[in-house]
Each structure stands twice: as C-alpha cells, then as structure tokens.
Motif scaffolding. Sequence first.
Motif, short mmCIF file in Angstrom:
data_model
loop_
_atom_site.label_atom_id
_atom_site.label_comp_id
_atom_site.label_asym_id
_atom_site.label_seq_id
_atom_site.Cartn_x
_atom_site.Cartn_y
_atom_site.Cartn_z
N ILE A 193 -9.45 -0.49 -3.75
CA ILE A 193 -8.25 -0.38 -4.48
C ILE A 193 -7.86 1.02 -4.40
O ILE A 193 -8.20 2.06 -4.24
N SER A 194 -6.39 1.12 -4.74
CA SER A 194 -5.77 2.48 -4.63
C SER A 194 -6.08 3.38 -5.95
O SER A 194 -6.37 3.10 -6.88
N HIS A 195 -6.13 4.65 -5.42
CA HIS A 195 -6.75 5.51 -6.69
C HIS A 195 -5.38 5.85 -7.71
O HIS A 195 -5.89 6.54 -8.54
N ARG A 196 -4.56 5.44 -7.45
CA ARG A 196 -3.31 5.59 -8.25
C ARG A 196 -2.82 4.19 -8.91
O ARG A 196 -2.19 4.13 -9.82
N THR A 250 -6.95 11.94 -2.57
CA THR A 250 -7.69 10.64 -2.58
C THR A 250 -9.00 10.99 -3.27
O THR A 250 -9.79 11.77 -2.89
N LEU A 251 -9.26 10.35 -4.54
CA LEU A 251 -10.44 10.64 -5.38
C LEU A 251 -11.24 9.43 -5.00
O LEU A 251 -10.95 8.37 -5.16
N PRO A 252 -12.85 9.39 -4.61
CA PRO A 252 -13.46 8.37 -4.58
C PRO A 252 -13.76 7.68 -5.88
O PRO A 252 -14.75 7.78 -6.40
N TYR A 283 -4.49 -7.75 1.62
CA TYR A 283 -4.28 -6.36 1.17
C TYR A 283 -3.74 -5.44 2.02
O TYR A 283 -4.40 -5.18 3.23
N THR A 299 -13.25 6.16 0.91
CA THR A 299 -12.74 7.64 0.48
C THR A 299 -14.29 8.38 0.36
O THR A 299 -15.06 7.81 -0.21
N GLY A 300 -14.28 9.77 0.58
CA GLY A 300 -15.46 10.40 0.39
C GLY A 300 -15.90 11.11 1.46
O GLY A 300 -16.43 12.15 1.46
N GLY A 313 -4.19 2.88 1.52
CA GLY A 313 -5.20 3.88 1.56
C GLY A 313 -5.74 4.35 0.28
O GLY A 313 -4.77 5.05 -0.45
N PRO A 314 -7.00 3.97 -0.17
CA PRO A 314 -8.01 3.30 0.39
C PRO A 314 -7.53 1.77 0.81
O PRO A 314 -6.61 1.18 0.07
N GLN A 330 -10.50 6.82 4.59
CA GLN A 330 -10.26 5.74 3.79
C GLN A 330 -9.17 4.58 4.27
O GLN A 330 -8.92 4.02 3.45
#
Lengths: 424, 424
Positions: free
Chosen positions: B42-45, B299-301, A9, A249-250, A13-14, A243
């Motif tokens: 995985i991507s937040h998008r 970026t959101l968790p 992968y 993320t967080g 980011g993530p 991330q």
Amino acid sequence: MVNRADVHYFGAGPAPLPTAVLEKASQVLLNYKDKGIGLCEISHRSPEANAILTEAKQALVTLLDIPDDYEILFLQSGGSGEFSAVVYNLVSVWVEKKRAKIAEEVGDDKAEVLKRLRKVVDEELRLDYLVTGSWSLKASQEATRLTGAKHVNIALDARKANDGKFGVVPPEDQWSLTPRTSGGGPAFVYFCDNETVDGVEFPAFPRSLEGDDAPLVCADMSSNFISRKVDVRKYAVIFGGAQKNIGNTGIAIVILRKSLLPPHSTPASPDVLRELNLPVGPIVLDYPTIAKNNSLYNTLPIFDVWVAGQVMAGLVDSYGAKRIGGQEEVSNEKARLIYETLDKYSHVYRVVPDKTARSRMNICFRVHGGDADKEKAFLAGAEKKGLLGLKGHRSVGGIRASNYNAVSIEGAKKLVAFLEEYAQ
Amino acid sequence: MVNRADVHYFGAGPAPLPTAVLEKASQVLLNYKDKGIGLCEISHRSPEANAILTEAKQALVTLLDIPDDYEILFLQSGGSGEFSAVVYNLVSVWVEKKRAKIAEEVGDDKAEVLKRLRKVVDEELRLDYLVTGSWSLKASQEATRLTGAKHVNIALDARKANDGKFGVVPPEDQWSLTPRTSGGGPAFVYFCDNETVDGVEFPAFPRSLEGDDAPLVCADMSSNFISRKVDVRKYAVIFGGAQKNIGNTGIAIVILRKSLLPPHSTPASPDVLRELNLPVGPIVLDYPTIAKNNSLYNTLPIFDVWVAGQVMAGLVDSYGAKRIGGQEEVSNEKARLIYETLDKYSHVYRVVPDKTARSRMNICFRVHGGDADKEKAFLAGAEKKGLLGLKGHRSVGGIRASNYNAVSIEGAKKLVAFLEEYAQ
C-alpha cells in the motif's frame, strides 16, 4: 472481504508483489527454515542471513549480467538517500584523485597542495544533471544543497523544451554537458532513467555519454529496475529503491563500478573535504565502508533482502536464458496494450508525456482534458472493477497506471477493457 | 521442525518479536484490512498508512508519557544513521543561533559575520561524548569524522577507569564535560543509555546533566528503548533503532524536543555550514524536513511502522495505567533472576561489567574464566534446550543473554534452570 485475486493494483510504489512471494513471506516471518524463529528476528550476521544476501546478489547478477568488476550494495535510506550518497562518494573520489596528482607535483608541502587543490575544485568540479522530471530535479537540488550551486551544472532542464512542463527528453544536441576537454569534464553525469511522477523514460542510453573518455554516469533506476536490458558497463553507479519492481520499502540496491572503491580509488579524507568546503556524508552512506562489510556495516533489513531475492529468483526461473530480456518483452507488451488503447480513444484520453519519451512503467494520462469530476468518476469506475492505485501523483494530478513487473498481462488487459468500456 | 514455542531466543538484535504480532503480520502481508493488497504494497501516502503512523506515535506517547512539546520521527538508516543525524542537526541549530546573535550585533556585513562566526565555532563548538562502550565509541568516532577532532570532547572514556576495558560507568566527578561557563557549554552531550556489546547500562540519568542551564542531551536508547521509565523532558533527542525492543530492522525512532525545530529554531544554511568547514547532512536525515512531512518526506517502510505500532499497542494493553512502568518491572525481574543465578555460581560464571553498571538488557558473562572450549560446550548445551542466540558479540566473545521485551519471564526462567544445571 476483497481477495488479492479480485484486484489489480497499479500504484506507483510501494508496488504489488508476487502473491507467491508474499505467501512464502508470511510463513518465514514466523519460522525461517524450521529454526523456530522468524526472518525479522534472526541475526544479520548469521549464516542464514549471509546465504540470503549471497542469493539475492547472485539473482541480480544473473538477471542483468553484471560483470565481475561491479559491486552490489544493499543499503537503507531508499532512493532519496542515494541522491545524496552518489554526491558524497563520487565527489570524494574525484577530489582525492586531483589531490594525489597535485601532491605528486608539489611534494610534501601540504598547504601548497591544499591551495592548488582548492583552485582545481573551484574551477573544475562540476556535477552534470539531466533534469527530465520531478526525481532528477530533486536529485539536482540535493546536489546543490550538498556542494553549493557553483558545482552543479543543469546540463538539461527538459521543461524548457516543453512549455515549462516535464514530458520530453530533448535531443542530445540540446544538452549542455560540461565539456570533456576542460579539466577532464564533469565529475559525473546524473540522470533518472524513468521518472515515476511524470511518466518519462529514457528511450535508450544517451549516446553522448558513451566512448572511451565517457564521464562517470549515475542513473536512478528506482522505477524501472530490472524491467529491461541494461548494459551495466556503461554506468559508474546504478541505484534503485526496492519498493517498485523488486521488493519492499526499506532497502535500496546500488550497482557500483569497483574501480570507484579501494584499492582502485581512495576516498578523500573528511578533513580535506571540509577544508575544501565540500560535504562529508554519514558513514552509513559511505560506499567503501558498506562494500568492505558486504552490506553489513550496520544492521541490514534481511527480511527485505530476502523478499527482493525471492522476486528476482522468480524472474530468473521464469525467463531462463532470456534473463531480464524476458521481463522486458512482457513489460513492453503491457505498455503497448495500454498506450494503444489510450491513443485509440484520443478524444477521451490524453497521454501526458511526448510519444518519444513515454515510460513503459508509469503511464500518465488525463481523462476528458483533465476535468476533475470526470477523472474522479473514472477512478471510481475503475475501483469498482478492482483496478486500484490509478490516481496520479499529487503534484501533477490526472491518472497514472504503474506497470511494474508484478502487474500481470491479465491485469493490463483488464485495465484495457475498462479503458475501452469507459470511452465508449 | 522446531516450533516457535520450543525456543527462547536471546539474540542481541534483531530480537524476538511477540508471536501474536507476527501471526497478524503474516496475514496483513497478503491482505491489509480486506483491501485485496498487502501492507508492504500500500502507498505510504494512503489513509491506511497515515492511520498506522498515527497509532504507532500515539502508543509511544502513551507508554513513555511524551509531552506535547516533543516530536516523534520515523526514519530509515537505523541507529548508526542517527549517530550522524544528531551531529548534522544539532550542530546546524547551534551554528544558526550563534550566527543570528552575531548578525544582530554586526548588522548586514556578511563577511564580518562569517569572520566572527568562524572564531566562535573554532573556540566554542564542542560536542561532548560519554564513551561507556562500543556504540558510544562508534558514535564519537562518527562525530570526529564529520566535524573534525577539535570539536569533539571525549568527556568520559570509561575504559580508563577499568584497565582499558568497558564495563563501568565511572562517577560523574571523573567526567570532563565542557564547562557551561565557557561559551555556554557543549553544543550537546551524547551518551548511549545501554551498551549492547558490553552489557553496560546507565543506572540513572546523569545528575550533572540536569538543571536549568543543562546542555542538550542526546541519548541512544537502541537497546533499552521502552524497557523502563524515562523522563523525556531531560532529553533533547532520544533515538533508537527498532530491531531490539520495538520491531523490525528498517526504521529508527527519534523523539525530539520541538524547540529544536522551526519555527523555534532555524537550521543553518548549507552554504554557511560549508564556509565554516562543517558538514552538510543528507536530506533524508534532516530533522526539520522529516518533521515537516510527518515522517513521509521519502518512502517510509509502513510495514515496519505497523509492527512497531502493534508491539507498542500490546504493551499499552498489557500494562494499563502503569504504562512502561509495567514493562520495567518485568524487565528488572528477568534481569534479577539471571544475574542472581550467575552470582550464585561465581566459581563458574563471571559477569563482565561491574555490578554498578550491569545492563538489564544485555547480560554479558564468561564461563569458566572465558575458556573457549567450555564456552562452546555451554552454548551447545543451551541450544539443545532451545535457548538460542546466546553467543557474545564477535568483538568481545563470551556469552550474552539479551533480555529484550519479547523475552518472556518463562524464557528467563528456562535460562536460569539451564545455568543452574550447567553449574552443578
């Protein structure tokens, strides 16, 4: 069913995390240290949480050889939150220093102090931004939003040297930093060490920011954190969202020079900041408050700290005395393999940024001059081989192979094999 | 080894989560939907992340019957971040409304508009805080830090009616809300629906905040979120950190009246706010920006959103047409069982808050008048039975049984059995 072992992968980011850490995470989520409750459930004020925090900090100190006179903070709000936090915090320290000096001269006359302070702020408060890509641009826009345009000096807009596009780090003699002589120079100089969207990385620490009278330097290392050696002493603030190279993320991590915190430095009072038409930040982004409370002023996502701690402890174990230098070798080698292949087939691939500023972390290129159908076909072909996350950022398009720490040499080699195969 | 089944956890937050959700979480961490990568990676998008976000929102809408003219936001920074966010955002909307009205009268003369606006701000901008416990106190202190004391009206300090201690919600005729007649009333009225530290919960929505000309109401529901029916229409903003009834530390949820967002309301420009000596908040707490980007400005968790979505979907399944009313019955029943036992043995236990304001969520009591040794022994005895997390908040001491949604009736009954046994 696709297994983890079947895919590599390259998302920006993530980002991927070490499978071993995730396997352990999947256990501790349900039951941490046989306590009968999981890691997302335990109190952030428990001895267990404190140990997790201490171990994560220790691993980071070891990896980057962080001196004692630096503090490590964990915060929510991500890298974007830190765009604001550095402005709020460093402007506050700058203002208070000036205020104290004026008060020394003027004495108790508060109105007179404020009057002179306002003049000093107007004339001297300058935040220097080196804009080399989308993220430093965003950070500079946030500084402008918070303090007003007159205080922000775009000391470099790299697009001007590259036909309006990001992709270079122009030579330092083309930068227009606020002179150090006038009023002591900029309150800080900000840059983004690696631009995730544009694939541009500072090859080295800027020489013009070195020396005894160097200004405070703030660097966003969200996307190349713990991927190469860093001389922490050169920075006032290093920050990064977790991330990409570190974890989930967080949380964001901030490495902060202690001289910017009490008792060495005092922040300005909110009343004074408002009087000067300067912004007052939220308490959750207030470095002195977070530092004083060992990052536990408000509830900290301990699970995310644990993941980061595990990832970093893994690197400490892997690289031993080489510390982050070991990861740097691996990162460089993976990047070398990929760029070499892209250059070899230059009739098919075009690396977007200039050779002098190519990111080791985010390798941005176009296929067949950016032909939309061909790039689509390229991505589909890659996906068939289990090479995922290669699509470029929506704002620039193209292909981007993100080469973070959890991408293995094997993964890089599989990508190289596909690049070869596609080109031939 | 202690198993999850062996313990009942009454911690005040982070709080227990449903084991079924954690079991599923431990799988998706490694591999989400057979993609070969995990949910923290995985991507937040990605389409997957978008689906997770949509499903979490939908579950919340179903549970609380949230009308169409409300927006749901997910943000980092927790409940404490929202203390600041409501001030930044609602003051901004208030200022712009006043500015637009003055500009209509005055026309293009910007200096004159600003002069008049400054006067209006000085005379009329009031933020009303109902202080009924440690968290609303903190929120009011943050408002003071951000805007200055003159704009903050402590409309109620519940300690004054209770010998200097929190523990009551005094009758509404004792509150001193900013009169609605003078300048239109307060910019907003803020309260904390349930005070986690002090065990005080508003028994019902305040009557004096109802009616056609009611002021904007902001409520912190961090610790009683989705535990009882709420008439969302009565609130301008409801917010809560996720780590008590909903999910993991790392996200806060905001339910926001759309009339406070563009195109219905415009925020004031940062330049105007600074000119008025009002604070400018960080972009990551800017509601219009977060709303416009469907909570994906930064970026959101997504893992934390997924957990919250799973928890809420579980409640939707459990309670069907009753929706959150089903959980309310369970919450009330658990609280009733515990309080009844505490009252029954009133020679041993003393519930701290007044009967009229007892929280269903955080049941605070003392053992043998607060004797330190006896309370220690009580906690040790409870722990032997697998009843964990019962220690009161460090600022007030004593015992606190937090009765969040994931605490089962069975858990409450085990606690009751121990209370009985200890008392006898």
